[in-house]
Design a protein around this motif. Structure first.
Motif, PDB file in Angstrom:
ATOM      1  N   LEU A 407       0.835  -1.194   0.000  1.00 37.00           N
ATOM      2  CA  LEU A 407       0.000   0.000   0.000  1.00 37.00           C
ATOM      3  C   LEU A 407       0.870   1.245   0.000  1.00 37.00           C
ATOM      4  N   PRO A 408       0.355   2.392  -0.427  1.00 34.11           N
ATOM      5  CA  PRO A 408       1.140   3.626  -0.361  1.00 34.11           C
ATOM      6  C   PRO A 408       1.598   3.893   1.066  1.00 34.11           C
ATOM      7  N   ALA A 409       2.815   4.367   1.214  1.00 32.47           N
ATOM      8  CA  ALA A 409       3.373   4.580   2.541  1.00 32.47           C
ATOM      9  C   ALA A 409       2.600   5.636   3.315  1.00 32.47           C
ATOM     10  N   GLN A 410       2.120   6.681   2.638  1.00 38.56           N
ATOM     11  CA  GLN A 410       1.426   7.756   3.336  1.00 38.56           C
ATOM     12  C   GLN A 410       0.616   8.572   2.326  1.00 38.56           C
ATOM     13  N   ARG A 411      -0.110   9.543   2.844  1.00 43.48           N
ATOM     14  CA  ARG A 411      -0.875  10.437   1.975  1.00 43.48           C
ATOM     15  C   ARG A 411       0.072  11.127   0.995  1.00 43.48           C
ATOM     16  N   PRO A 412      -0.298  11.182  -0.285  1.00 43.20           N
ATOM     17  CA  PRO A 412       0.631  11.704  -1.302  1.00 43.20           C
ATOM     18  C   PRO A 412       1.025  13.156  -1.088  1.00 43.20           C
ATOM     19  N   GLU A 413       0.148  13.982  -0.493  1.00 44.27           N
ATOM     20  CA  GLU A 413       0.494  15.396  -0.320  1.00 44.27           C
ATOM     21  C   GLU A 413       1.596  15.611   0.716  1.00 44.27           C
ATOM     22  N   PHE A 414       1.903  14.573   1.510  1.00 42.63           N
ATOM     23  CA  PHE A 414       2.973  14.695   2.502  1.00 42.63           C
ATOM     24  C   PHE A 414       4.207  13.871   2.127  1.00 42.63           C
ATOM     25  N   SER A 415       4.226  13.353   0.931  1.00 41.55           N
ATOM     26  CA  SER A 415       5.325  12.496   0.501  1.00 41.55           C
ATOM     27  C   SER A 415       6.672  13.198   0.671  1.00 41.55           C
ATOM     28  N   GLY A 416       7.630  12.480   1.231  1.00 43.93           N
ATOM     29  CA  GLY A 416       8.955  13.037   1.464  1.00 43.93           C
ATOM     30  C   GLY A 416       9.096  13.785   2.777  1.00 43.93           C
ATOM     31  N   PHE A 417       8.035  13.810   3.570  1.00 44.07           N
ATOM     32  CA  PHE A 417       8.035  14.532   4.831  1.00 44.07           C
ATOM     33  C   PHE A 417       7.288  13.694   5.853  1.00 44.07           C
ATOM     34  N   ASP A 418       7.784  13.636   7.079  1.00 42.91           N
ATOM     35  CA  ASP A 418       7.106  12.901   8.144  1.00 42.91           C
ATOM     36  C   ASP A 418       6.444  13.896   9.089  1.00 42.91           C
ATOM     37  N   PRO A 419       5.202  14.303   8.807  1.00 42.51           N
ATOM     38  CA  PRO A 419       4.546  15.303   9.650  1.00 42.51           C
ATOM     39  C   PRO A 419       4.365  14.853  11.093  1.00 42.51           C
ATOM     40  N   LEU A 420       4.059  13.551  11.289  1.00 43.05           N
ATOM     41  CA  LEU A 420       3.758  13.089  12.641  1.00 43.05           C
ATOM     42  C   LEU A 420       4.963  13.230  13.567  1.00 43.05           C
ATOM     43  N   LYS A 421       6.149  13.044  13.022  1.00 47.37           N
ATOM     44  CA  LYS A 421       7.368  13.222  13.812  1.00 47.37           C
ATOM     45  C   LYS A 421       7.486  14.656  14.321  1.00 47.37           C
ATOM     46  N   VAL A 422       7.171  15.598  13.439  1.00 46.95           N
ATOM     47  CA  VAL A 422       7.257  17.014  13.819  1.00 46.95           C
ATOM     48  C   VAL A 422       6.127  17.386  14.764  1.00 46.95           C
ATOM     49  N   TRP A 423       4.928  16.895  14.491  1.00 38.27           N
ATOM     50  CA  TRP A 423       3.812  17.164  15.394  1.00 38.27           C
ATOM     51  C   TRP A 423       4.139  16.692  16.808  1.00 38.27           C
ATOM     52  N   LYS A 424       4.743  15.513  16.920  1.00 40.28           N
ATOM     53  CA  LYS A 424       5.076  14.990  18.253  1.00 40.28           C
ATOM     54  C   LYS A 424       6.134  15.860  18.923  1.00 40.28           C
ATOM     55  N   ARG A 425       7.139  16.239  18.190  1.00 36.61           N
ATOM     56  CA  ARG A 425       8.210  17.055  18.769  1.00 36.61           C
ATOM     57  C   ARG A 425       7.685  18.410  19.239  1.00 36.61           C
ATOM     58  N   GLU A 426       6.898  19.050  18.391  1.00 34.63           N
ATOM     59  CA  GLU A 426       6.399  20.381  18.740  1.00 34.63           C
ATOM     60  C   GLU A 426       5.308  20.316  19.805  1.00 34.63           C
ATOM     61  N   ALA A 427       4.509  19.267  19.797  1.00 31.50           N
ATOM     62  CA  ALA A 427       3.488  19.113  20.847  1.00 31.50           C
ATOM     63  C   ALA A 427       4.155  18.916  22.204  1.00 31.50           C
ATOM     64  N   ASP A 428       5.213  18.129  22.238  1.00 31.50           N
ATOM     65  CA  ASP A 428       5.956  17.961  23.489  1.00 31.50           C
ATOM     66  C   ASP A 428       6.492  19.301  23.975  1.00 31.50           C
ATOM     67  N   ARG A 429       6.987  20.105  23.045  1.00 36.22           N
ATOM     68  CA  ARG A 429       7.549  21.407  23.419  1.00 36.22           C
ATOM     69  C   ARG A 429       6.480  22.322  24.013  1.00 36.22           C
ATOM     70  N   GLN A 430       5.260  22.207  23.505  1.00 40.43           N
ATOM     71  CA  GLN A 430       4.160  23.027  24.001  1.00 40.43           C
ATOM     72  C   GLN A 430       3.418  22.364  25.168  1.00 40.43           C
TER      73      GLN A 430
END
Length: 808
Positions: A407-430
């Protein structure tokens, strides 16, 4: 989050606050502004809200906070969102309020005729509005904004000072025969209908929560209502659904004059009625503020009472301006209500143990955008983010499980970027707890991504409706969704592994399960799930093909079949729960049942979810509260109950958000709002100065710390509020503070044993008994005792959750 329907907020006055007031202006500053100014004289009249450009050119406003269709001029306020969400094929002007009534300064002016890259999706000022024009139509609204507005201009808003509006009722005192379109609905009220109920009908209207009602006595509106309203013996009730509910909301101010002639309903309002209505709301809010003050609620009452004084000052200005400048009267009435509402928000308690969450479908494409969105959430007071990580059959993040199943690894509009990794990092910071929100078994939607990648690649994994068993490709349920077959062993394993992966790999605080049951169809012919695997499994157990069964012909066997489908759904949830807890016992597994089959069946999952978020998506506060109570009564496994509201999604505004979020605060332990993608400055303002103004610990993830925070607040209140206001005797204050401090210290470790928590719970029970005895002896005022007892009760329920759900 399921299907959302607009309903009604009991007590919300629509149309008087004046979306054209100054919602972002500091009221102390605004109150000091002179009532002079170039407001239009009283003799100037308009029959609808009108914009007057600096050069005197006028144009009518067609809608407020609504869809922008061809040729329309729409006004977007801070209640609508952070931006207008419009496309670039039009023109938009951003306006910020000045200190002069009804006058605004142009801060941005863009048009597709000059620069299409800037002409849409304009940011809405927190203290103003955006005027948005769509191309086309008989008259050119785009040209009006393009040719008559420039940055720095002063714009005037004119509103009708007298309004007469009429509609035709579908029926008076309806019956199934007199109103066949409403025959199957409560109160015989059908879609988009206006009805009149008189005492001849009965004691109450019998309507459901999906509407709006006005109580009329003596030819005037005396109260605003929601559902199943009691019909006054000396009056009547007007009841509307859909477009007619909106008409009642817009015209039915308290004091408005009403005439019913046959089926014709006429409503009249003028500046005098606007003053009456505004004064009614201000004093109603004032009574609530005083009641909370007298009840020793922990809130900044000095600021609240100052806000009330400001509101009453605006009312005085309205009285003085009546007959001289009626445009200013409308402005002052709106300002009075806005000031009183802010005072009301400040008088609400801000609980130290409280889940304050939002659901959110991410669109951000880089780390900077993610950080900016989380900063807005933090400003609002959010401490839990339910981030959509699986929708339309795609994951937000690059998934190894997907790749393993071709199956496709992720939604095509986010291809090449791992948004969840950044969301987790920034959510922890906040310091915002991040939960994965998934669309569950709904893996495709014909109105969204279509069939989606999962069933495109694996059509054999599709759940099947009874009426589509012969189809050679996946088909939707009547609500447009494609569903995953949980009985298929490969599909079952895939989905289980996917849920575990996102929580484990990103160390998330929890997972929120949505759409985890097949739709409950009124016509059994459309029911799910009749896949080959499901039919074979049932036939192997019961010896009969479910396709040969029916609720009428074989009721007993049909009941066994429907029970089997439910058991398969439960098996999926059970396996998710066990697998996730095996990896990390502290992860919160929550379920958000929507009204209907999920809400009815949620009690079946009492042993396998930690938190239940009732999707109480109604503006009727009584119905909202009843939904939360229903869920609490069904859950016997120590679960925490949160209230899920849809005020942001429904563009209901800041005031509605506050009313809904506090409607069940005495019985819930958190509020989750759908959805931050539709939030705006008004929501941020209302929540951040109201019930979310101080930090709080989400009890689902950290129950012991949350319980300790409640005790620490109670101890602090003894010295800060109860003793200074003579709420208890000094000797009692000393002993109570010492005991509460000792109890808080007993919870000063997160890894307490069940025995230790049970011991603390018993001490809390003893403390409640002592407070009751001291109150009976007159040593503690009853209002103070109630505050302390409620805090202790809340603390005990959270400890019970920690024990039964094995959460620390």
């Amino acid at each position: 989050m399921g299907v959302h329907r607009r309903a009604v907020l009991r007590g919300l006055v629509v149309g008087t606050a004046g979306v054209l007031a100054v919602p972002g202006l500091t009221w102390a500053e605004a109150a000091s502004a002179s009532s002079r100014g170039a407001g239009e004289p009283s003799a100037v009249t308009v029959d609808q809200t009108t914009v007057m450009a600096a050069d005197g050119t006028r144009w009518p406003v067609n809608a407020v906070d609504g869809a922008r269709w061809e040729g329309m001029l729409v006004q977007y306020t801070p209640d609508y969102g952070f931006t207008t969400f419009t496309n670039q094929w039009g023109a938009e002007v951003a306006l910020e309020a000045t200190t002069e009534p009804n006058q605004y300064r142009v801060t941005a002016a863009n048009s597709a005729l000059t620069d299409p890259s800037k002409s849409g999706n304009t940011a809405i000022p927190a203290n103003g509005m955006v005027l948005s024009a769509a191309p086309g139509g008989a008259q050119d609204a785009v040209a009006f904004l393009t040719e008559h507005f420039a940055v720095g201009d002063t714009v005037t808003i004119l509103r009708p000072t007298t309004v007469d509006s009429s509609q035709t009722a579908a029926a008076v005192d309806p019956t199934a025969e007199s109103n066949p379109d409403g025959a199957t609905f409560p109160g015989f009220r059908g879609a988009d209908q206006l009805l009149v109920y008189t005492p001849a009908y009965g004691k109450s209207t019998g309507t459901n929560q999906w509407g709006y009602e006005l109580i009329v006595q003596g030819g005037a509106v005396t109260a605003l209502a929601g559902a199943n309203t009691v019909i006054p013996a000396d009056g009547l009730v007007l009841s509307g659904h859909g477009t007619m509910a909106t008409w009642l909301q817009q015209n039915g101010l308290v004091g408005a004059q009403v005439k019913v002639d046959g089926k014709t309903v006429s409503v009249h309002r003028d500046v005098t009625i606007n003053i009456v209505s505004a004064r009614n709301e201000v004093e109603e809010l004032a009574a609530g503020i005083q009641e909370r003050h007298d009840a020793f609620v922990n809130a900044p009452f000095d600021a609240a009472f100052q806000g009330l004084a400001t509101a009453r000052g605006w009312l005085a200005k309205a009285d003085a301006a009546k007959g001289t400048d009626d445009q200013k009267v409308l402005f002052y009435c709106g300002a009075a209500i806005s000031a009183a509402r802010e005072a009301y928000y400040r008088s609400l308690p801000s609980r130290p143990a409280d889940a304050r969450g939002v659901w959110y479908r991410p669109v951000e494409k880089n780390a900077e955008q993610i950080a900016a969105t989380l900063a807005k959430m933090k400003e609002t007071g959010v401490n839990e983010l339910y981030l959509e990580t699986l929708w339309g059959g795609y994951t937000l993040y690059p998934s190894k499980v997907n790749v393993a199943h071709d199956l496709p690894a992720q939604r095509p509009e986010f291809s090449g970027f791992d948004p969840l990794k950044v969301w987790k990092r920034e959510a922890d910071r906040q310091k915002i707890a991040l939960h994965a929100w998934i669309d569950g078994l709904a893996v495709g939607n014909e109105l969204g991504d279509g069939l989606g990648p999962i069933l495109t690649r694996h059509p054999e994994w599709a759940a099947v409706g009874r009426d589509h068993v012969e189809d050679d490709k996946p088909t939707t349920s009547p609500n447009g969704f494609y569903w995953l077959d949980v009985t298929d062993p490969v599909a079952h394993t895939y989905f289980l592994d996917l849920c575990a992966e996102m929580v484990r790999e990103y160390r998330l605080a929890g997972i929120d399960l949505d759409y985890m049951r097949y739709p409950d169809e009124s016509d059994w012919q459309h029911s799910f799930n009749f896949s080959d695997d499901a039919r074979a499994a049932f036939k192997g157990r019961e010896g009969v093909d479910p396709l040969t069964l029916s609720p009428d012909g074989t009721p007993d066997q049909w009941a066994k079949w429907t029970a089997f489908v439910g058991e398969e759904e439960t098996r999926m949830v059970t396996d998710i729960y066990r697998k996730i807890k095996a990896d990390d016992p502290s992860v919160v597994v929550s379920e958000a049942p929507e009204a209907g089959t999920e809400a009815r069946k949620i009690g079946q999952w009492t042993g396998i979810v930690d938190v239940v978020i009732a999707q109480a998506y109604t503006e009727n506060l009584e119905a909202l509260r009843a939904m939360v109570v229903e869920h609490r009564e069904k859950m016997t496994g120590g679960q925490l109950i949160y209230t899920g509201i849809g005020s942001m999604y429904n563009r209901a505004g800041g005031h509605a958000t506050i009313r809904q979020s506090t409607a069940a605060k005495d019985i819930d332990t958190g509020t989750i709002i759908f959805a931050f993608g539709q939030a705006g400055p008004a929501h941020v303002r209302a929540l951040s100065i109201g019930p979310w103004r101080t930090p709080a610990i989400p009890p689902g993830r950290r129950p012991v710390a949350a319980a300790r925070a409640l005790l620490e607040e109670s101890r602090d209140e003894i010295g800060k509020r109860y003793l200074p206001r003579n709420g208890m005797a000094p000797s009692v204050a000393t002993s109570l503070a010492a005991e509460i401090k000792a109890l808080a210290r007993a919870l000063d470790r997160e890894r307490l044993s069940d025995t230790e928590l049970t011991s603390t719970d018993k001490r809390l029970s003893t403390l409640s008994g002592s407070i009751e005895q001291l109150t009976a002896k007159g040593r503690i005022k009853s209002a103070v005792a109630q505050q302390l007892t409620e805090q202790i009760s809340r603390c005990r329920s959270i400890i019970d959750y920690a024990i039964k759900r094995q959460m620390r």
